[in-house]
Scaffold this motif. Sequence first.
Motif, mmCIF file in Angstrom:
data_model
loop_
_atom_site.group_PDB
_atom_site.id
_atom_site.type_symbol
_atom_site.label_atom_id
_atom_site.label_comp_id
_atom_site.label_asym_id
_atom_site.label_seq_id
_atom_site.Cartn_x
_atom_site.Cartn_y
_atom_site.Cartn_z
ATOM 1 N N PHE A 166 0.400 -0.963 -0.161
ATOM 2 C CA PHE A 166 0.185 -0.158 0.145
ATOM 3 C C PHE A 166 0.859 0.729 0.019
ATOM 4 O O PHE A 166 0.615 2.309 -0.801
ATOM 5 C CB PHE A 166 -1.109 -0.118 1.327
ATOM 6 N N ALA A 167 2.255 1.013 0.944
ATOM 7 C CA ALA A 167 2.994 2.328 1.276
ATOM 8 C C ALA A 167 3.159 2.591 -0.239
ATOM 9 O O ALA A 167 3.605 3.758 -1.241
ATOM 10 C CB ALA A 167 4.306 2.033 2.268
ATOM 11 N N GLU A 168 3.538 2.049 -0.734
ATOM 12 C CA GLU A 168 4.679 2.068 -2.431
ATOM 13 C C GLU A 168 3.827 2.714 -3.604
ATOM 14 O O GLU A 168 3.756 3.129 -4.621
ATOM 15 C CB GLU A 168 4.998 0.479 -3.192
ATOM 16 N N ARG A 169 2.232 1.834 -3.425
ATOM 17 C CA ARG A 169 1.002 2.171 -4.278
ATOM 18 C C ARG A 169 0.680 4.176 -4.353
ATOM 19 O O ARG A 169 0.029 4.355 -4.669
ATOM 20 C CB ARG A 169 -0.184 1.313 -4.452
ATOM 21 N N TRP A 170 0.636 4.399 -2.529
ATOM 22 C CA TRP A 170 0.302 5.369 -2.532
ATOM 23 C C TRP A 170 1.239 6.648 -2.109
ATOM 24 O O TRP A 170 0.407 8.013 -1.915
ATOM 25 C CB TRP A 170 -0.543 5.289 -1.661
ATOM 26 N N ALA A 171 2.030 6.178 -1.569
ATOM 27 C CA ALA A 171 3.448 7.234 -0.966
ATOM 28 C C ALA A 171 3.428 8.502 -2.395
ATOM 29 O O ALA A 171 3.179 8.531 -4.013
ATOM 30 C CB ALA A 171 4.566 6.699 -1.069
ATOM 31 N N ASP A 172 3.063 10.032 -2.244
ATOM 32 C CA ASP A 172 3.367 10.700 -3.526
ATOM 33 C C ASP A 172 2.357 11.140 -4.122
ATOM 34 O O ASP A 172 2.703 10.939 -5.716
ATOM 35 C CB ASP A 172 4.637 10.903 -3.690
ATOM 36 N N ARG A 173 0.865 10.099 -4.271
ATOM 37 C CA ARG A 173 0.177 10.031 -5.304
ATOM 38 C C ARG A 173 -1.217 10.623 -5.190
ATOM 39 O O ARG A 173 -1.284 11.350 -4.023
ATOM 40 C CB ARG A 173 -0.321 8.897 -5.236
#
Length: 485
Positions: free
Chosen positions: A426-433
Amino acid sequence: MEIEPLGLVALLALLFASLALCGVLAARVRRGSRRAVTPVLVPPRELVAAELERTRGAYEVQLTRLRGEREQALADNGVLRSRLAEVEGGVEAALAAAVEVRLAAALEAEVEARVAAALEAQVEAQVEARLTAAFEAKVELGVAARLAEALAAAAARNRTQEAAEAPDPPGGPALSPAVPSRLPLGRDSAADSTIDGADLGPLIVRAASVRGDRQRDDGEHRRDAILLGLVEEIPSPTLLSVVAAGAPRGLWSRSAAERACRSLAAQLGHYGERLGAELYQGAYATTHVPGDDSELGGLLRTAVQGVARSVRLVARNETGGASAGPGSTGAAGDAEVEVALTGLLSRLGDHQLREHVAFGVGDCSVLRLREGAWGEVFTGAREARLPSAAPELRWARFDTRPGDLLAVCSAPMAELLLREDLGDWFAERWADRRPFLTAFFSDVNVRVRSAGGDRSAVCLWDFGEARRTSTTGGSTRSATGDGHA
């Protein structure tokens, strides 16, 4: 006896003569008596000397006064002469200064004229150079346009490749969104899923509530509810994010969760002015336990108690008052409408440190993603539920920096985010998005088997300033509003 006319005339003449004589005699007698009565007064010599002395003294006093006035006039004349000399000196100085100023202005005007002539020549040279460059650029315009089209096509291919190379969730490829195979049963049922969101300048918010795997298998309905809205009564623009999780076996817990969200927004509006004065001040990152007697804690507790009264009305209305009548304790009715409630108040606008206040009752929590790691910043009392546990309210202040992500979660969703394998995904998909609503819904509804119930999350991306949102990764545009699946 007859009198002759001549005799009559003579008689009248004698009469007049006698009258005239009598008048003359009377005048002489009157003049003689006046001369005899009026005495001749001769003043004494002493009186004459005293009068002369008094007159001389008066003249001397007048002469002394005139001499003083003359001396004063001479002194005034001297003062006027000195002032005249000063004025003449000031006038000469002013004339000299004016002459110097005019000479300086003339020199400055001459310098400006020369500079303007030089600038005009320089501008003409630049205009000529730009015209030449524009002519050359026009010749190369077709080549530049084709190059831009090629770059845009390459960028589109790169985005497609990045989407194709996005990591799959643990356990297999992402087949999201998961599609329910059975419709929910029960009069209190609702849509399987709901989504909402908005781009509020530097604060991007997405919300989704999805029916859990077990509920879908058993044909049960979703019992969670979410709400996004602005508390217009608070003077400073403030976003309210709410997640309410109904009890798994509560007969009317879905309606109670929906009622709790709407009632909380209304209750906070009642105390908007006082909340605005208390919200964004005080110590941060501090959780306040039940019984806190601060002004903000009292306002939040009063609002949540109002929500509890509104939730009790759900059972009373659904059962016709049998379970929660005015004369009963309401324990059975409370069990049918139990709900965990967590709210988050966030200041809008451009801020390098954005203030938030979280509060709630129950096991919903608030997580923060910072530098790729999830951390819990707030959670309520795990076993408490509204409406009976309204006094168990907890609340906390904390802040976010640009690049942080907040997630208001139900307990099952928080468990997924805090899992070591799924949390990184989830962190990889949502960070700075800034994801599309459908993309965010797919992430929440990812097909990962979990033992928990409904998944509900409200996520807030903090970019600090509005201008930074146009340079972030992920989608560049997003629809707002809500949708149902």
